[in-house]
Design a protein around this motif. Structure first.
Motif, PDB file in Angstrom:
ATOM      1  N   TYR B  50       0.809  -1.221   0.000  1.00 46.06           N
ATOM      2  CA  TYR B  50       0.000   0.000   0.000  1.00 46.06           C
ATOM      3  C   TYR B  50       0.839   1.266   0.000  1.00 46.06           C
ATOM      4  CZ  TYR B  50       0.792  -0.741   4.984  1.00 46.06           C
ATOM      5  OH  TYR B  50       1.360  -0.975   6.202  1.00 46.06           O
ATOM      6  N   ASP B  51       2.150   1.089  -0.116  1.00 43.56           N
ATOM      7  CA  ASP B  51       3.030   2.254  -0.202  1.00 43.56           C
ATOM      8  C   ASP B  51       4.432   1.764  -0.528  1.00 43.56           C
ATOM      9  OD1 ASP B  51       3.362   5.237   1.928  1.00 43.56           O
ATOM     10  OD2 ASP B  51       3.930   4.844  -0.147  1.00 43.56           O
ATOM     11  N   VAL B  52       5.280   2.673  -0.905  1.00 35.58           N
ATOM     12  CA  VAL B  52       6.668   2.309  -1.195  1.00 35.58           C
ATOM     13  C   VAL B  52       7.293   1.682   0.041  1.00 35.58           C
ATOM     14  CG1 VAL B  52       8.932   3.228  -1.812  1.00 35.58           C
ATOM     15  CG2 VAL B  52       6.884   4.124  -2.905  1.00 35.58           C
ATOM     16  N   LYS B  53       7.991   0.588  -0.173  1.00 38.27           N
ATOM     17  CA  LYS B  53       8.692  -0.172   0.862  1.00 38.27           C
ATOM     18  C   LYS B  53       7.751  -0.824   1.878  1.00 38.27           C
ATOM     19  CE  LYS B  53      13.007   2.445   0.541  1.00 38.27           C
ATOM     20  NZ  LYS B  53      13.708   1.418  -0.241  1.00 38.27           N
ATOM     21  N   MET B  54       6.456  -0.718   1.665  1.00 36.98           N
ATOM     22  CA  MET B  54       5.501  -1.373   2.564  1.00 36.98           C
ATOM     23  C   MET B  54       4.947  -2.601   1.855  1.00 36.98           C
ATOM     24  SD  MET B  54       5.757   0.696   5.031  1.00 36.98           S
ATOM     25  CE  MET B  54       4.467   0.194   6.157  1.00 36.98           C
ATOM     26  N   LYS B  55       4.770  -3.673   2.607  1.00 37.22           N
ATOM     27  CA  LYS B  55       4.223  -4.893   2.027  1.00 37.22           C
ATOM     28  C   LYS B  55       3.484  -5.659   3.100  1.00 37.22           C
ATOM     29  CE  LYS B  55       8.543  -7.368   2.833  1.00 37.22           C
ATOM     30  NZ  LYS B  55       9.721  -8.011   2.220  1.00 37.22           N
ATOM     31  N   GLU B  56       2.499  -6.417   2.649  1.00 42.19           N
ATOM     32  CA  GLU B  56       1.791  -7.301   3.563  1.00 42.19           C
ATOM     33  C   GLU B  56       1.549  -8.640   2.892  1.00 42.19           C
ATOM     34  OE1 GLU B  56      -0.851  -4.049   6.075  1.00 42.19           O
ATOM     35  OE2 GLU B  56      -1.598  -6.062   5.726  1.00 42.19           O
ATOM     36  N   LYS B  57       1.584  -9.683   3.682  1.00 41.27           N
ATOM     37  CA  LYS B  57       1.331 -11.014   3.147  1.00 41.27           C
ATOM     38  C   LYS B  57      -0.144 -11.163   2.793  1.00 41.27           C
ATOM     39  CE  LYS B  57       5.033 -13.266   5.729  1.00 41.27           C
ATOM     40  NZ  LYS B  57       5.373 -14.276   6.759  1.00 41.27           N
ATOM     41  N   GLY B  58      -0.356 -11.870   1.704  1.00 39.06           N
ATOM     42  CA  GLY B  58      -1.709 -12.240   1.339  1.00 39.06           C
ATOM     43  C   GLY B  58      -2.035 -13.617   1.884  1.00 39.06           C
ATOM     44  N   VAL B  66       8.507  -9.991  -2.148  1.00 41.44           N
ATOM     45  CA  VAL B  66       8.198  -8.863  -3.034  1.00 41.44           C
ATOM     46  C   VAL B  66       9.127  -7.707  -2.715  1.00 41.44           C
ATOM     47  CG1 VAL B  66       5.773  -9.432  -3.459  1.00 41.44           C
ATOM     48  CG2 VAL B  66       6.404  -8.057  -1.458  1.00 41.44           C
ATOM     49  N   SER B  67       9.152  -6.790  -3.652  1.00 41.89           N
ATOM     50  CA  SER B  67       9.952  -5.577  -3.487  1.00 41.89           C
ATOM     51  C   SER B  67       9.200  -4.419  -4.110  1.00 41.89           C
ATOM     52  CB  SER B  67      11.303  -5.741  -4.165  1.00 41.89           C
ATOM     53  OG  SER B  67      12.031  -4.521  -4.173  1.00 41.89           O
ATOM     54  N   ARG B  68       9.149  -3.299  -3.352  1.00 39.38           N
ATOM     55  CA  ARG B  68       8.559  -2.085  -3.910  1.00 39.38           C
ATOM     56  C   ARG B  68       9.439  -0.904  -3.518  1.00 39.38           C
ATOM     57  NH1 ARG B  68       2.443   0.188  -3.524  1.00 39.38           N
ATOM     58  NH2 ARG B  68       2.539   1.554  -5.361  1.00 39.38           N
ATOM     59  N   GLU B  69      10.411  -0.640  -4.354  1.00 41.90           N
ATOM     60  CA  GLU B  69      11.359   0.453  -4.118  1.00 41.90           C
ATOM     61  C   GLU B  69      10.855   1.769  -4.686  1.00 41.90           C
ATOM     62  OE1 GLU B  69      14.165   0.213  -2.306  1.00 41.90           O
ATOM     63  OE2 GLU B  69      13.484  -1.810  -1.831  1.00 41.90           O
ATOM     64  N   LYS B  70      10.008   1.698  -5.720  1.00 40.64           N
ATOM     65  CA  LYS B  70       9.391   2.889  -6.307  1.00 40.64           C
ATOM     66  C   LYS B  70       7.892   2.682  -6.389  1.00 40.64           C
ATOM     67  CE  LYS B  70      13.339   4.295  -9.109  1.00 40.64           C
ATOM     68  NZ  LYS B  70      13.809   4.665 -10.472  1.00 40.64           N
ATOM     69  N   LYS B  71       7.160   3.763  -6.340  1.00 45.81           N
ATOM     70  CA  LYS B  71       5.707   3.659  -6.281  1.00 45.81           C
ATOM     71  C   LYS B  71       5.133   2.918  -7.480  1.00 45.81           C
ATOM     72  CE  LYS B  71       1.769   6.575  -5.111  1.00 45.81           C
ATOM     73  NZ  LYS B  71       1.321   7.978  -4.902  1.00 45.81           N
ATOM     74  N   GLU B  72       5.705   3.097  -8.638  1.00 50.47           N
ATOM     75  CA  GLU B  72       5.124   2.538  -9.843  1.00 50.47           C
ATOM     76  C   GLU B  72       5.515   1.079 -10.106  1.00 50.47           C
ATOM     77  OE1 GLU B  72       7.330   4.960  -9.719  1.00 50.47           O
ATOM     78  OE2 GLU B  72       8.933   4.662 -11.220  1.00 50.47           O
ATOM     79  N   ARG B  73       6.423   0.548  -9.337  1.00 51.43           N
ATOM     80  CA  ARG B  73       6.970  -0.778  -9.644  1.00 51.43           C
ATOM     81  C   ARG B  73       6.836  -1.727  -8.465  1.00 51.43           C
ATOM     82  NH1 ARG B  73      10.569  -2.288 -13.662  1.00 51.43           N
ATOM     83  NH2 ARG B  73      10.742  -0.074 -14.217  1.00 51.43           N
ATOM     84  N   PHE B  74       6.349  -2.933  -8.761  1.00 53.58           N
ATOM     85  CA  PHE B  74       6.149  -3.941  -7.723  1.00 53.58           C
ATOM     86  C   PHE B  74       6.638  -5.264  -8.271  1.00 53.58           C
ATOM     87  CE2 PHE B  74       4.834  -5.461  -3.854  1.00 53.58           C
ATOM     88  CZ  PHE B  74       3.648  -6.188  -3.791  1.00 53.58           C
ATOM     89  N   SER B  75       7.642  -5.827  -7.630  1.00 51.86           N
ATOM     90  CA  SER B  75       8.281  -7.040  -8.137  1.00 51.86           C
ATOM     91  C   SER B  75       7.920  -8.234  -7.273  1.00 51.86           C
ATOM     92  CB  SER B  75       9.801  -6.863  -8.160  1.00 51.86           C
ATOM     93  OG  SER B  75      10.159  -5.748  -8.949  1.00 51.86           O
ATOM     94  N   LEU B  76       7.685  -9.341  -7.917  1.00 54.93           N
ATOM     95  CA  LEU B  76       7.454 -10.617  -7.226  1.00 54.93           C
ATOM     96  C   LEU B  76       8.678 -11.485  -7.439  1.00 54.93           C
ATOM     97  CD1 LEU B  76       5.385 -12.464  -5.698  1.00 54.93           C
ATOM     98  CD2 LEU B  76       4.768 -13.372  -7.947  1.00 54.93           C
TER      99      LEU B  76
END
Lengths: 115, 110
Positions: B50-58, B66-76
């Motif tokens: 829900y935000d850069v560098k924030m993640k939650e397990k599904g 996962v990795s989210r270093e930039k708002k527009e990009r989300f890597s699995l």
């Protein structure tokens, strides 16, 4: 926790016949409801959504769905289907709780339209 | 229109490989998701952010990160691919409304 049940895994129907795809949900909070369509080898496309207001929502290609809070249902209907409606349809619910709007999906209903 | 782009449509990887699936969205959405789709099981949530560098397990995070270093990009990331991770992977983004999906990546692990 929220969940979605799509009661029919497959629905065969003749072209120009009416169709109803059933969806029931459970949630402990207010919900927002969606129907998505998936054509072969493609991602999901939003078909219609219920966020608030009128309980009957319509899509541009003739589908409609009605939010029924007392029956916790959001069934999808079309009065006359076309061959091109053949696809898989997913019902989804979101409760917008917290900071993230997490969608929970049903297992899908495959609509097969034949001549 | 919202555009969610997944880097590959089809991937074939070997057991034990580290696999990266990339997803980019162009609408400045806060939320991004990775789902896995299998016949008869519908879509199951792996991770969301829900935000850069924030993640939650599904619901099914095991074997994934996962990795989210930039708002527009989300890597699995599949740390060590296994044959039971053969599936269709779908990325999505949203903000206070419905989620918009990419075209999907069909991953085969051999």
């Amino acid at each position: 926790a929220q969940s979605v049940t799509q009661l029919d895994s497959q629905v065969p129907v003749f072209e120009e016949a009416p169709v109803e795809l059933r969806c029931n949900y459970s949630s402990s909070v207010s919900v927002y409801l969606f129907w998505y369509v998936q054509y072969p080898n493609q991602g999901l496309q939003l078909l219609l959504k219920y966020l608030s207001g009128s309980t009957l929502v319509e899509s541009i290609n003739g589908f409609e769905a009605e939010f029924n809070k007392s029956q916790t249902s959001f069934h999808l209907r079309k009065p006359s289907v076309h061959i091109s409606d053949t696809a898989e349809y997913f019902c989804a619910v979101s409760d917008w709780a917290g900071t993230a709007s997490k969608l929970t999906f049903g297992t899908g209903t495959r609509l097969q339209v034949t001549l | 229109d919202v555009k969610v782009t997944q880097s590959s449509r089809y991937l074939v990887k070997r057991t034990g490989e580290k696999v990266f699936l990339e997803c980019v969205q162009d609408m400045d959405h806060e939320n991004m998701f990775w789902y896995r789709q299998d016949p008869g099981l519908g879509l199951r949530l792996i991770y969301f952010s829900y935000d850069v560098k924030m993640k939650e397990k599904g619901d099914i995070p095991e074997g994934y990160s996962v990795s989210r270093e930039k708002k527009e990009r989300f890597s699995l990331i599949l740390e060590s691919a296994s044959t039971n991770q053969t599936s269709m992977y779908l990325c999505a983004s949203s903000f206070r409304g419905p989620a918009f999906f990419g075209q999907g990546t069909r991953l085969t692990v051999v």
